[in-house]
Design a protein around this motif. Structure first.
Motif, mmCIF file in Angstrom:
data_model
loop_
_atom_site.group_PDB
_atom_site.id
_atom_site.type_symbol
_atom_site.label_atom_id
_atom_site.label_comp_id
_atom_site.label_asym_id
_atom_site.label_seq_id
_atom_site.Cartn_x
_atom_site.Cartn_y
_atom_site.Cartn_z
ATOM 1 N N ILE A 1 0.818 -1.221 0.000
ATOM 2 C CA ILE A 1 0.000 0.000 0.000
ATOM 3 C C ILE A 1 0.849 1.268 0.000
ATOM 4 O O ILE A 1 0.347 2.344 -0.339
ATOM 5 N N ASP A 2 2.135 1.131 0.353
ATOM 6 C CA ASP A 2 3.002 2.310 0.341
ATOM 7 C C ASP A 2 3.727 2.490 -0.987
ATOM 8 O O ASP A 2 4.392 3.498 -1.214
ATOM 9 N N ASP A 3 3.601 1.504 -1.865
ATOM 10 C CA ASP A 3 4.284 1.575 -3.153
ATOM 11 C C ASP A 3 3.619 2.647 -4.025
ATOM 12 O O ASP A 3 2.393 2.665 -4.170
ATOM 13 N N PRO A 4 4.390 3.545 -4.619
ATOM 14 C CA PRO A 4 3.802 4.603 -5.462
ATOM 15 C C PRO A 4 2.962 4.055 -6.610
ATOM 16 O O PRO A 4 1.996 4.705 -7.039
ATOM 17 N N ALA A 5 3.297 2.861 -7.089
ATOM 18 C CA ALA A 5 2.552 2.292 -8.215
ATOM 19 C C ALA A 5 1.197 1.742 -7.805
ATOM 20 O O ALA A 5 0.385 1.396 -8.667
ATOM 21 N N CYS A 6 0.946 1.664 -6.506
ATOM 22 C CA CYS A 6 -0.292 1.046 -6.018
ATOM 23 C C CYS A 6 -1.306 2.083 -5.542
ATOM 24 O O CYS A 6 -2.197 1.763 -4.738
ATOM 25 N N GLN A 7 -1.194 3.306 -6.025
ATOM 26 C CA GLN A 7 -2.116 4.369 -5.633
ATOM 27 C C GLN A 7 -3.169 4.585 -6.727
ATOM 28 O O GLN A 7 -3.024 4.122 -7.856
ATOM 29 N N ASN B 1 -9.622 -15.468 8.053
ATOM 30 C CA ASN B 1 -9.227 -15.422 6.640
ATOM 31 C C ASN B 1 -9.906 -14.181 6.059
ATOM 32 O O ASN B 1 -11.130 -14.142 5.942
ATOM 33 N N CYS B 2 -9.136 -13.171 5.681
ATOM 34 C CA CYS B 2 -9.726 -11.849 5.428
ATOM 35 C C CYS B 2 -9.427 -11.297 4.041
ATOM 36 O O CYS B 2 -8.456 -11.667 3.378
ATOM 37 N N ARG B 3 -10.296 -10.373 3.643
ATOM 38 C CA ARG B 3 -10.053 -9.458 2.534
ATOM 39 C C ARG B 3 -9.769 -8.091 3.143
ATOM 40 O O ARG B 3 -10.473 -7.651 4.051
ATOM 41 N N VAL B 4 -8.741 -7.451 2.654
ATOM 42 C CA VAL B 4 -8.401 -6.105 3.122
ATOM 43 C C VAL B 4 -8.592 -5.148 1.941
ATOM 44 O O VAL B 4 -7.903 -5.257 0.929
ATOM 45 N N ILE B 5 -9.550 -4.231 2.089
ATOM 46 C CA ILE B 5 -9.859 -3.273 1.031
ATOM 47 C C ILE B 5 -9.091 -1.983 1.305
ATOM 48 O O ILE B 5 -9.214 -1.387 2.386
ATOM 49 N N CYS B 6 -8.265 -1.575 0.331
ATOM 50 C CA CYS B 6 -7.380 -0.424 0.518
ATOM 51 C C CYS B 6 -7.560 0.573 -0.628
ATOM 52 O O CYS B 6 -7.929 0.184 -1.751
ATOM 53 N N HIS B 7 -7.245 1.842 -0.325
ATOM 54 C CA HIS B 7 -7.230 2.859 -1.376
ATOM 55 C C HIS B 7 -6.346 4.021 -0.920
ATOM 56 O O HIS B 7 -6.555 4.586 0.164
ATOM 57 N N ARG C 1 -3.252 4.465 0.347
ATOM 58 C CA ARG C 1 -2.611 4.357 1.652
ATOM 59 C C ARG C 1 -3.600 4.414 2.816
ATOM 60 O O ARG C 1 -3.253 4.833 3.926
ATOM 61 N N LYS C 2 -4.809 3.977 2.578
ATOM 62 C CA LYS C 2 -5.811 3.860 3.630
ATOM 63 C C LYS C 2 -6.450 2.478 3.558
ATOM 64 O O LYS C 2 -6.667 1.937 2.470
ATOM 65 N N ILE C 3 -6.756 1.920 4.724
ATOM 66 C CA ILE C 3 -7.539 0.691 4.767
ATOM 67 C C ILE C 3 -8.996 1.073 4.953
ATOM 68 O O ILE C 3 -9.358 1.753 5.920
ATOM 69 N N VAL C 4 -9.826 0.635 4.024
ATOM 70 C CA VAL C 4 -11.239 1.011 4.026
ATOM 71 C C VAL C 4 -12.058 0.023 4.851
ATOM 72 O O VAL C 4 -12.952 0.413 5.596
ATOM 73 N N GLY D 1 -0.258 1.228 10.400
ATOM 74 C CA GLY D 1 -0.878 2.454 10.883
ATOM 75 C C GLY D 1 -0.030 3.690 10.658
ATOM 76 O O GLY D 1 -0.557 4.782 10.384
ATOM 77 N N GLN D 2 1.295 3.534 10.725
ATOM 78 C CA GLN D 2 2.139 4.705 10.503
ATOM 79 C C GLN D 2 2.157 5.135 9.045
ATOM 80 O O GLN D 2 2.538 6.249 8.723
ATOM 81 N N ILE D 3 1.716 4.220 8.148
ATOM 82 C CA ILE D 3 1.580 4.584 6.729
ATOM 83 C C ILE D 3 0.204 5.167 6.476
ATOM 84 O O ILE D 3 0.053 6.197 5.814
ATOM 85 N N THR D 4 -0.835 4.527 7.023
ATOM 86 C CA THR D 4 -2.213 4.952 6.746
ATOM 87 C C THR D 4 -2.667 6.100 7.644
ATOM 88 O O THR D 4 -3.694 6.727 7.368
ATOM 89 N N LYS D 5 -1.925 6.349 8.750
ATOM 90 C CA LYS D 5 -2.322 7.364 9.742
ATOM 91 C C LYS D 5 -3.677 7.019 10.354
ATOM 92 O O LYS D 5 -4.478 7.887 10.702
ATOM 93 N N GLN D 6 -3.946 5.701 10.511
ATOM 94 C CA GLN D 6 -5.191 5.237 11.111
ATOM 95 C C GLN D 6 -4.875 4.448 12.376
ATOM 96 O O GLN D 6 -3.937 3.669 12.411
ATOM 97 N N ASP D 7 -5.677 4.664 13.415
ATOM 98 C CA ASP D 7 -5.556 3.847 14.618
ATOM 99 C C ASP D 7 -6.485 2.646 14.559
ATOM 100 O O ASP D 7 -6.122 1.543 14.972
ATOM 101 N N THR D 8 -7.690 2.858 14.067
ATOM 102 C CA THR D 8 -8.660 1.776 13.923
ATOM 103 C C THR D 8 -9.266 1.812 12.522
ATOM 104 O O THR D 8 -9.298 2.857 11.874
ATOM 105 N N VAL D 9 -9.720 0.644 12.090
ATOM 106 C CA VAL D 9 -10.393 0.538 10.792
ATOM 107 C C VAL D 9 -11.597 -0.386 10.958
ATOM 108 O O VAL D 9 -11.648 -1.196 11.894
ATOM 109 N N PRO D 10 -12.600 -0.285 10.075
ATOM 110 C CA PRO D 10 -13.774 -1.158 10.185
ATOM 111 C C PRO D 10 -13.409 -2.623 9.917
ATOM 112 O O PRO D 10 -12.627 -2.924 9.016
#
Length: 718
Positions: A74-80, A98-104, A106-109, A148-157
């Motif tokens: 998620i921190d890779d410039p090509a993945c934005q 067993n999870c799906r992680v939805i990102c956009h 540099r944020k986890i949605v 979290g230090q990349i997304t600047k999020q403490d909690t996510v849904p």
């Protein structure tokens, strides 16, 4: 007004615990999806760590390294500037999911846990994970600091929610959930979800693809919607081959589909879909009434558009993808291609120098050798098409690292370098089998060796003679059954020892520059394993076995197909030959089916009843009364109840006696649903009691039926 959205799904050849390689392949797939204009990319199930980690999922390291890999992605410039649906394991409140992680950007949605876990056949997900049972519930997940230090999020849904963008709504479904009686896409669709993502680790099995595809088509045909199916591909380190076939379907019509068998590590499938087509499809009043009372899902807002903003001139140059027709491979092609792809992955990831097989001149080792030749055909084709990964792997395996220009001109050229065959003859071998083995090796290009093993077996028997002053004899020479079996088995076991000796020394003898030894291939088919018609630790014991999950019937059909499609007329001789182990003196005219006391066709039927229909001796007997008791004109055998009873009891007696052999069965590519593989697929005891109770019940039923027939006959006489 059209709302066109380009979507991407992918098949990735991930490897369990290969975090470096898996991460690189995920990033590359995202790059390709973006290059195609996609705004949403979905990947296979558990793609970060690999689906087949098995008991490694019980280790905390797997979860830690998965978060580290996700952070890198998620921190890779090509993945934005693209929505990412990524599969990985997540621990939440000390429970593994067993999870799906939805990102956009540099944020986890959303983290969406799998609800219904696969826990039968080849799958043991409940051993590692817990299913999320709180439908329509979302709560907070405290994010790992490395992310979290990349997304600047403490909690996510975290939970069973759906994603709302400015122009549409999408939700996640994971593999097994599609196969359940009430799959999540049903209520999600009624609550307005227009795009469904399904991330899978669905294994290859003969004739299975249509079943999978029919479910996806039905899912979108019934209530409309766009379905993005992503699947793992390749051998990720176990007995399974994942056959890709990632696809995009809209309203029951296939818009795009990836390959089922290929040597590409990364395959991205895209399609452009008009969201308005989904809305138009969902106009039935009955659907609207059900939608009002359907469960409501928590919606997580994502302030973006998936569809493109278009000017008037764009409509003249862009349009939705047109439906396509999907052609299915025949079972013969599936054996050729599925076995080839699995073998190639196993070979290149094991760092071996190639394959070795004791080539007997019979149809089983012949079929295994032809699958290796099929693999070489695929590899050479990929090299000629400039697949750099395949080129690098092939040069390393073949010992051609110093030749940067080497690309084989024919499959035989590659086969000669990486595949060795050996006819291990004895005084019980025929000239016909020796000749067939030599000619097949020559036609496919294998490096072939002819040896005789009599000196070895005689030396071993002499050790026994020195101690006992007694020479065992074959039954044809007056020996007992025990002597006869011992003399056969020592030949078979000697071949296994010699196979490993040749496999370890041949690369050095031939001056192979890459080092390493050859992988020994087994060639016992699924029916022989089911019956136990193999010697424990004989040449059926090997490193891997590409035909261990294939029936004899399918193998014969495959050989007939390959004789034409691979231009190998020598294969007709293998088809015409009567299967024989050639372990007794030639005067006994030993044949496999006579030795087994049952035909291969009968074994296949009983194997399916035992495993797929889940029937024991009594249940199988009852079923066979209708199958085999029918007249031949109706596809039966016209057998009496007593004949069926004797065949049923014979099979289950031999199955019980030989079940212990399954504990040491060579790891085989899973292809058939009635495989007796004790190590993963078929979990049953290996020490059985006599089936006195079951067999007595069968005997009583036979006697009852014979009395009825007898009484009817007496009535006619009067």
């Amino acid at each position: 007004m059209a709302h066109l959205v380009t979507l991407a799904t992918c098949s990735l050849n991930q490897w369990a615990l290969d975090f470096t390689g898996n991460t690189a392949r995920i990033i590359e797939s995202i790059k390709r999806a973006k290059a195609a204009g996609a705004t949403l990319r979905v990947g296979p199930e558990l793609e970060i760590c690999g689906y087949g980690c098995l008991d490694h999922f019980l280790e905390g390291d797997v979860f830690l390294h998965s978060w580290e890999a996700l952070a890198q992605i998620i921190d890779d410039p090509a993945c934005q500037d693209i929505v990412l649906d990524i599969g990985m394991p997540v621990r939440h409140k000390n429970v593994r999911y067993n999870c799906r992680v939805i990102c956009h950007n540099r944020k986890i949605v959303l983290i969406r846990p799998k609800m219904w876990l696969a826990n039968d056949g080849n799958y043991r997900e409940m051993r590692y994970f817990t299913g999320w049972t709180r439908q329509g519930h979302v709560e907070s997940y405290y994010l790992e600091s490395i992310v979290g230090q990349i997304t600047k999020q403490d909690t996510v849904p975290f939970g069973d929610g759906i994603i709302s963008t400015k122009d549409t709504c999408f939700g996640c479904e994971t593999c097994e959930e599609l196969f359940t009686p009430t799959p999540p896409h049903g209520p999600m669709g009624l609550d307005g979800v227009e795009i469904f993502t399904n991330s899978s680790g669905s294994h290859f099995e003969l004739r299975k693809l249509k079943t999978r595809l029919d479910l996806i088509i039905e899912a979108t045909k019934k209530s409309g919607g766009i379905y993005l199916y992503a699947n793992q591909k390749g051998c990720d380190g176990d007995r399974l081959y994942y056959d890709g076939s990632s696809m995009i379907i809209c309203n029951g019509k296939i818009l795009a589909c990836g390959s089922q068998f290929s040597l590409e590590d990364i395959e991205v499938v895209t399609a452009t879909v008009d969201l308005e087509e989904v809305r138009s499809y969902r106009t039935a009043p009955s659907r609207g009434m059900q939608a009002q009372s359907a469960p409501k899902f928590p919606r997580i807002d994502l302030n973006i558009r998936l569809s493109k903003r278009m000017e008037e001139h764009d409509y003249q140059t862009m349009g939705a993808s047109e439906p396509i027709d999907l052609a299915y491979y025949t079972p013969e092609e599936e054996i050729a291609l599925g076995g080839a792809c699995w073998l190639w992955d196993y070979l290149r990831r094991s760092h071996a120098a190639g394959f070795f097989i004791p080539l007997s001149g019979g149809i089983d080792s012949c079929a295994t050798s032809v699958i290796v030749f099929s693999m070489c055909r695929l590899v050479v084709s990929a090299m000629q098409q400039k697949n750099q990964q395949v080129i690098d792997d092939a040069r390393r395996i073949a010992g051609k690292m110093d030749d940067s220009q080497w690309v084989p001109a024919t499959p035989q050229e590659l086969t000669k370098l990486i595949f060795s065959t050996c006819y291990m003859g004895s005084k019980n071998s025929s000239s016909e089998t020796r000749k067939r083995a030599s000619e097949l090796a020559q036609d496919i290009g294998a490096y072939h060796v002819n040896i005789d093993i009599d000196a070895v077996t005689t030396a071993i028997v002499n050790v026994f003679y020195t101690w006992s002053n007694w020479i065992p004899r074959f039954k044809s020479s007056g020996g007992s059954i025990a002597e006869n079996l011992a003399l056969q088995n020592i030949q078979a076991r000697s071949r296994m020892v010699l196979a490993y000796l040749w496999a370890q020394l041949l690369p050095t003898f031939r001056g192979h520059k890459g080092g390493g030894s050859l992988l020994v291939l087994g060639s016992a088919n699924v029916d022989e394993a089911l019956r136990g018609y193999l010697t424990k630790y004989d040449c059926s014991s090997a490193d891997v076995n590409p035909i261990g999950g294939v029936s004899k019937t399918d193998l014969k059909a495959f050989i007939a197909w390959a004789s034409t499609h691979y231009d190998l007329p020598i294969l007709k001789g293998f088809l015409e030959a009567i299967p024989t182990a050639e372990l007794e003196p030639l005067t006994t005219a030993q044949t496999d089916e006579v030795d087994m006391g049952i035909t291969y066709a009968e074994l296949s039927t009983l194997g399916r009843l035992r495993k797929l229909d889940k029937l024991g001796p009594w249940g199988s007997y009852c079923k066979l009364l209708s199958l085999w008791g029918k007249p031949e004109s109706q596809g039966g055998n016209a057998w009496t109840a007593r004949q069926i009873a004797e065949k049923t009891k014979f099979f289950f007696s031999k199955y019980a006696i030989n079940r212990h052999k399954m504990t040491v069965l060579t790891p085989s590519l899973h292809m058939e649903g009635y495989s007796p593989d004790d190590n993963r697929f078929d979990l049953r005891p290996f020490l059985y009691p006599d089936c006195d109770w079951q067999f007595a019940k069968i005997d009583r039923d036979v006697e009852k039926r014979e009395r009825v027939v007898g009484n009817e006959g007496k009535g006619e006489d009067k």
